[in-house]
Design an enzyme around this catalytic site. Sequence first.
Site, PDB file in Angstrom:
ATOM      1  CB  ILE A  71      -0.917  -0.220   1.180  1.00 43.43           C
ATOM      2  CG1 ILE A  71      -2.001   1.299   1.088  1.00 43.43           C
ATOM      3  CG2 ILE A  71      -0.028   0.145   2.596  1.00 43.43           C
ATOM      4  CD1 ILE A  71      -3.204   1.149   2.218  1.00 43.43           C
ATOM      5  CB  ALA A  77       7.214   4.262  -3.660  1.00 46.02           C
ATOM      6  CB  ILE A  78       9.819   1.193  -7.941  1.00 43.96           C
ATOM      7  CG1 ILE A  78      10.577   2.410  -8.182  1.00 43.96           C
ATOM      8  CG2 ILE A  78       9.207   0.695  -9.279  1.00 43.96           C
ATOM      9  CD1 ILE A  78      11.941   2.332  -8.841  1.00 43.96           C
ATOM     10  CB  CYS A 114       6.349   0.064   1.088  1.00 44.59           C
ATOM     11  SG  CYS A 114       6.481   1.713  -0.069  1.00 44.59           S
TER      12      CYS A 114
END
Length: 270
Positions: A77, A184-185, A215
Amino acid sequence: MTELRFVRLGFGEEAVDYQEAWQKQREVHAARFEDTVPDTCLLLEHPPVYTAGRRTVDSERPLDGTPVIDVDRGGKITWHGPGQLVGYPIQKLPRPVDVVAHVRRLEEALIRTAAEFGLETTRIEGRSGVWVLGDPVEDRPALGGLSLDFDPRLDDEEFDARLHGPEYAPSNAGQRREDRKLAAIGIRVAKGVTMHGFSFNVNPDTTWFDRIVPCGIRDAGVTSLAYELGRDITIADALPVVEKHLRDVLENAELAPRGVGQPTDAVATA
């Protein structure tokens, strides 16, 4: 790699609804698979929204029942919203697909972007994305006047920062001098073509992350380019720099099929 086309979908007052952008991704993905468009990177801001990748568990979602959009990317998330530059590179990769290499290229472009602004960032083993490293544990300030030996996160895997006030909030990781995520990826690869991509925190209100377990990581936090550098930086400032480094990294990459024994699943953290 073919030439990379950039499409700026909307920013600020023209920020793009997440579902609308997701549908646009699907359309471009289908066109890229059919070779009717070149590799394309959609760039935009979203209005505030929480999205959950396939590995998200219930204990990481907002405690107050705030809506979350479940999506088909890897990872867990996260939050998207004003002050965060979002990019969805939709690219055709050689088969068998090397997803990890694709993630590493996105990380590299964003590491170079941060460096151009004067911020040193890096990767952390086992955690995708772009990170600002914290101080060694013994050099960090004590929390609540206690020694870090009493930090409950060190021994409690279920520790929930949301129940302990701002002291442990992800948005305050910089004050605690902990590792903190700048970008973020989270991706998906279908029919050899990538979807989803990255979120780069330029100058967002990072307290939005305090309502979730970003995350799924409980022992680190989040940060932004503006916070780390101590000056105002806007999406308009960051946009051409991100485009430049994405173009340089993605267009000049020597793509090769995944080697024997390498993972095939779409990996990434949100």
